[in-house]
Each structure stands twice: as structure tokens, then as C-alpha cells.
Scaffold this active site. Structure first.
Site, PDB file in Angstrom:
ATOM      1  N   ALA A 134       0.822  -1.209   0.000  1.00 26.73           N
ATOM      2  CA  ALA A 134       0.000   0.000   0.000  1.00 26.73           C
ATOM      3  C   ALA A 134       0.855   1.258   0.000  1.00 26.73           C
ATOM      4  O   ALA A 134       1.891   1.330   0.649  1.00 26.73           O
ATOM      5  CB  ALA A 134      -0.919   0.003   1.213  1.00 26.73           C
ATOM      6  N   CYS A 135       0.377   2.250  -0.757  1.00 27.98           N
ATOM      7  CA  CYS A 135       1.005   3.556  -0.706  1.00 27.98           C
ATOM      8  C   CYS A 135      -0.102   4.586  -0.913  1.00 27.98           C
ATOM      9  O   CYS A 135      -1.251   4.228  -1.084  1.00 27.98           O
ATOM     10  CB  CYS A 135       2.103   3.701  -1.750  1.00 27.98           C
ATOM     11  SG  CYS A 135       1.526   3.787  -3.453  1.00 27.98           S
ATOM     12  N   GLY A 136       0.244   5.852  -0.929  1.00 25.52           N
ATOM     13  CA  GLY A 136      -0.756   6.916  -0.983  1.00 25.52           C
ATOM     14  C   GLY A 136      -1.790   6.749  -2.089  1.00 25.52           C
ATOM     15  O   GLY A 136      -2.993   6.729  -1.845  1.00 25.52           O
ATOM     16  N   LEU A 163      -3.421   3.377   0.598  1.00 29.43           N
ATOM     17  CA  LEU A 163      -3.415   3.261   2.059  1.00 29.43           C
ATOM     18  C   LEU A 163      -4.836   3.328   2.621  1.00 29.43           C
ATOM     19  O   LEU A 163      -5.180   2.628   3.562  1.00 29.43           O
ATOM     20  CB  LEU A 163      -2.547   4.355   2.677  1.00 29.43           C
ATOM     21  CG  LEU A 163      -1.048   4.041   2.636  1.00 29.43           C
ATOM     22  CD1 LEU A 163      -0.218   5.293   2.869  1.00 29.43           C
ATOM     23  CD2 LEU A 163      -0.694   2.989   3.678  1.00 29.43           C
TER      24      LEU A 163
END
Lengths: 153, 92
Positions: free
Chosen positions: B7-9, B40
């Protein structure tokens, strides 16, 4: 899979700015003026940065990699901002931590899980502190472009 | 086969880089994994289907029952090998 547009006209020298919002706005405006992103891209970048910051603490010279969702982008491209004086960004892995950034690599991505090669090239540039120092040490945009191109093209 | 959620922004940039590096590391070590990317903000709704959560940004949602590994080192280079080893150990 299309690659990202990057050329000398997408390198921006930024000076006399005090906030990352200013720097990000200028760079987003630049991408918009060139027709690569929609008008809404700028707000998306600013919103994303405030919620999920993109500062990367590399130790010596820190880099920020702002980007937003693919629906704000018309043509995949990269803008590079070279900061004459460092500007505070918050760190990606610790949003409460402020770091001083001198190089901004703004990504306008068109594919959700694509642009793999370009992203890997961006990361290889980020990891190379010597090259980043070189990019920041010259006032000659042509020289900066040559160094950056070695990694991105 | 273990399932990894990265997960990332925005779920499109840093998670892409991290996902590739994880797949390469696992392949080099003969470990089969499935790697999925997400934002995220989506983690909480998806996390129950996975065995390991890897993030570049800070996950500030509710508690998760699976291990979480911060993978910013895969972008900056510092501590990259150790992080990849840690991830490998969770899934092999």
C-alpha cells in the site's frame, strides 16, 4: 505501455520560494501549461501531499516525488524541480517528520500499475546522491538535463 | 502461497516499485507469492485477505492482525536488503 514524456523544458529551476505548496503549484502549473495534465491535477497534488506526503529522506540531499491519481493526467510525463534553497516537505514514511528537500520529481502517471521501467529509473536516480549533487551544483539547465536524462531516458 | 498487500498513498507509484522488488526477491529465492497493490485508504477494507502488509507511506488506520513492514528503504536504498530479507522471512 507508454513511456513518460521528459525533456529539457520539463526541468524547472525554483528559487525564492518558502513553502512546498508554492513549489508544487508552480510545477503543476507548468505541466498544465504544456497540456500534460488537467486543471484539477494541481489541487490533487496539493491534497495528496497534505494527506500522504512524498518527502524521501535519503540522508544527504532529500527528494520529493509528488504524484496524484491517473484520472488527472492527460499525457504521462515527469517534471523535475531543482530548488535553489531547500524547502520543507514531510516524510512519506513519517508524516510528522519534516525534511529539507532540494529536488522534486513530479510524476504525472497515466497507468495505475504501469510505467514500471520509468519508475525504476526514477528510484535509481533517487538512490544516487552523487548525481543529485551534480544536478544541484550547476546553473546550467542543459547540464542538469544531461545528468537527469542518463537515468530517466 | 502467501498473499502480500502493498500500500502507498495513491496505490500507483511507490507501491509499483515495491511490488516489483518483492516479486523479484521472492522469485530469486524460489518462493511463490501473490502481490497486490492498493491505496493506504483501502487497506482496512482489504487487509483480511492477506498475510503480510507492506507500506511505503504511514498506515494510520485501525489495527491489523497481520505483520506490517515499512518499505521506504526500497525507494531510498538505505536498508533495502534488510527490508527485503524481512519480507521474505514472513512469506517463505
Amino acid at each position: 505501455m507508454s513511456e513518460l514524456v521528459f525533456n529539457e523544458s520539463l526541468i524547472v529551476k525554483l528559487e525564492g520560494l518558502s513553502t512546498n505548496e508554492e513549489a508544487l503549484s508552480l510545477m503543476a502549473d507548468h505541466l498544465y501549461d504544456k497540456g500534460y495534465v488537467k486543471e484539477s491535477y494541481k489541487d490533487a497534488i496539493l491534497n495528496r501531499e497534505s494527506e500522504f506526503p512524498t518527502g524521501l529522506f535519503t540522508g544527504a540531499i532529500n527528494v520529493a516525488i509528488p504524484h496524484a491519481d491517473v484520472n488527472f493526467v492527460k499525457e504521462a510525463s515527469i517534471a523535475v524541480g531543482i530548488l535553489k534553497n531547500p524547502i520543507k516537505f514531510r516524510a512519506m514514511d513519517d508524516p510528522d517528520k519534516e525534511i529539507e528537500v532540494r529536488l522534486i520529481i513530479m510524476l504525472a502517471l497515466k497507468e495505475a500499475h504501469g510505467h514500471i521501467q520509468m519508475l525504476q529509473k526514477v528510484v535509481s536516480l533517487i538512490k544516487n546522491q552523487d548525481s543529485i549533487k551534480e544536478i544541484l551544483s550547476t546553473d546550467d539547465l542543459k547540464k542538469s538535463y544531461e545528468i537527469i536524462s542518463k537515468y530517466l531516458l | 502461497m502467501k498473499r502480500i498487500l502493498v500500500a502507498c498513498g495513491n496505490g500507483i507509484a511507490t507501491s509499483t516499485v515495491v511490488a516489483i522488488k518483492i516479486r523479484e526477491k521472492c522469485e530469486d529465492n524460489g518462493v511463490s507469492v501473490s502481490v497486490t497493490q492498493c491505496k493506504l485508504l483501502e487497506v482496512e477494507s482489504k487487509v483480511d485477505d492477506y498475510d503480510l502488509l507492506v507500506t511505503t507511506g504511514k498506515y494510520a488506520g485501525g489495527t491489523v492482525k497481520i505483520p506490517v513492514v515499512g518499505a521506504i528503504s526500497l525507494l531510498t536504498g538505505y536498508g533495502e536488503e534488510e527490508t527485503l530479507e524481512e519480507i521474505l522471512n514472513y512469506v517463505k
